[in-house]
Enzyme design. Structure first.
Site, PDB file in Angstrom:
ATOM      1  N   LEU A   1       0.857  -1.175   0.000  1.00  0.00           N
ATOM      2  CA  LEU A   1       0.000   0.000   0.000  1.00  0.00           C
ATOM      3  C   LEU A   1       0.893   1.225   0.000  1.00  0.00           C
ATOM      4  CD1 LEU A   1      -2.844  -0.576   2.644  1.00  0.00           C
ATOM      5  CD2 LEU A   1      -2.994  -0.763   0.163  1.00  0.00           C
ATOM      6  N   ASP A   2       0.452   2.311  -0.631  1.00  0.00           N
ATOM      7  CA  ASP A   2       1.176   3.571  -0.544  1.00  0.00           C
ATOM      8  C   ASP A   2       1.373   3.941   0.917  1.00  0.00           C
ATOM      9  OD1 ASP A   2       1.125   3.782  -3.281  1.00  0.00           O
ATOM     10  OD2 ASP A   2      -0.511   5.232  -3.349  1.00  0.00           O
ATOM     11  N   ARG A   3       2.433   4.662   1.187  1.00  0.00           N
ATOM     12  CA  ARG A   3       2.715   5.095   2.556  1.00  0.00           C
ATOM     13  C   ARG A   3       1.561   5.903   3.139  1.00  0.00           C
ATOM     14  NH1 ARG A   3       5.003   9.479   5.248  1.00  0.00           N
ATOM     15  NH2 ARG A   3       5.057  10.658   3.305  1.00  0.00           N
ATOM     16  N   LEU A   4       0.880   6.695   2.308  1.00  0.00           N
ATOM     17  CA  LEU A   4      -0.178   7.566   2.804  1.00  0.00           C
ATOM     18  C   LEU A   4      -1.529   6.854   2.915  1.00  0.00           C
ATOM     19  CD1 LEU A   4       0.644  10.910   0.945  1.00  0.00           C
ATOM     20  CD2 LEU A   4       1.409  10.109   3.191  1.00  0.00           C
ATOM     21  N   THR A   5      -1.648   5.668   2.359  1.00  0.00           N
ATOM     22  CA  THR A   5      -2.898   4.905   2.409  1.00  0.00           C
ATOM     23  C   THR A   5      -2.877   3.969   3.605  1.00  0.00           C
ATOM     24  OG1 THR A   5      -3.067   4.972  -0.002  1.00  0.00           O
ATOM     25  CG2 THR A   5      -4.403   3.328   1.138  1.00  0.00           C
TER      26      THR A   5
END
Length: 304
Positions: free
Chosen positions: A125-129
């Site tokens: 997952l993206d770091r921000l998700t």
């Protein structure tokens, strides 16, 4: 740091080569890196201290572990057996070591907390998700789980908060071609055969102009959900890239997390045959407590 092992040489192990190659780094440095799981192969798996030397292979490591700002949110485990671990990753925490994020990653944390040094990620997952991430316990089984994602045999459902547009006809399936160029922070849509497909549904909306959406991707292009929501004219709250790239925030600023949660993972385990339908406990903070999510940072950090 990436190192290519020379095509010729009489080293029996990767350790032997690195000790000779980094002789100026100090006694015990290579051993300490290996013991900490900080020397990894091409698949991200930590190399054992006795890993055999393979000419031409690449290995990655950090000679000095950079100082990292702790991400002050836990990584709960929602499911665990002898083959897999499924964790509910918080916003702001990278899935696996990359760039300046090494110790402060979900993978590194879980290896330490669970005492499973062989743990690896089957996807990212993206770091921000925030939301569900599947990890594998046994290196020899990792490929079977990665194949699930490659062959689109995992049903993934996301929850997002974005502006409400009464003129937007939903549900809709968005199809486009997305490219992410090296050196560019944001991905973009270009003409051509679609390689990204997302089902977008409206769950509910309210008088303050916000709405909650269910996003079901059929493909997994970089930033796909964020790009598609932006293309529909309803960019996700807290998105620092879409519609415009914002200035970087200072380290340790955990305000206004991206309002995107990987809510569900549904798959049949390729090793055990067990059917799983797992759900994140996270709720987008802008929906449940907008004023707190949009605050000025004087209050406590916000994980969702």
């Amino acid at each position: 740091m990436r190192v290519r092992l020379p095509g010729t040489g009489d080293w029996a192990t990767v350790r032997d080569h690195l000790v000779q190659r980094l002789s100026g780094a100090g006694v015990g440095v290579v051993e300490a890196l290996l013991d900490a799981g900080l020397v990894v192969g091409a698949d991200g798996t930590p190399l054992a201290p006795d890993a055999p030397y393979r000419p031409g292979a690449y290995v990655w490591f950090h000679r000095e572990l950079p100082a990292e700002v702790p991400v002050p949110f836990p990584v709960p485990v929602v499911y665990r057996d002898e083959h897999i671990v499924v964790a509910d990753k918080p916003h702001f925490l990278a899935t696996t070591p990359r760039g300046s994020h090494v110790a402060e990653t979900a993978l590194a944390r879980l290896r330490r907390e669970l005492g499973v040094p062989t743990l690896t990620a089957a996807h990212r997952l993206d770091r921000l998700t925030a939301g569900l991430v599947l990890f594998t316990v046994r290196p020899e089984e990792r490929g079977a789980y990665q194949t699930l994602f490659r062959d689109r045999r995992v049903r993934k459902v996301y929850e997002a908060v974005a502006p409400y547009d009464p003129a937007l006809a939903l549900p809709v399936t968005v199809r486009s071609r997305i490219v992410k160029e090296r050196g560019s922070l944001a991905a973009r849509e270009v003409p051509g055969e679609p390689n990204a497909v997302t089902r977008v549904e409206l769950v509910e909306h309210r008088a303050d102009g916000l709405a909650r959406y269910r996003l079901t991707p059929e493909t997994g292009q970089t930033h796909q959900l964020r790009v598609h929501m932006n293309a529909l004219g309803v960019p996700l709250l807290g998105d620092p890239l879409y519609p415009v790239v914002a200035d970087p925030v200072p380290p340790g600023d955990f305000r206004r997390p991206l309002q995107l949660v990987a809510r569900e993972l549904e798959f049949t385990d390729p090793v055990t045959g067990v059917a799983h339908r797992l759900r994140s406990a996270r709720t987008p903070g802008a929906w449940t407590a907008y004023a707190r999510w949009a605050g000025d940072g004087t209050g406590p950090a916000r994980p969702a």
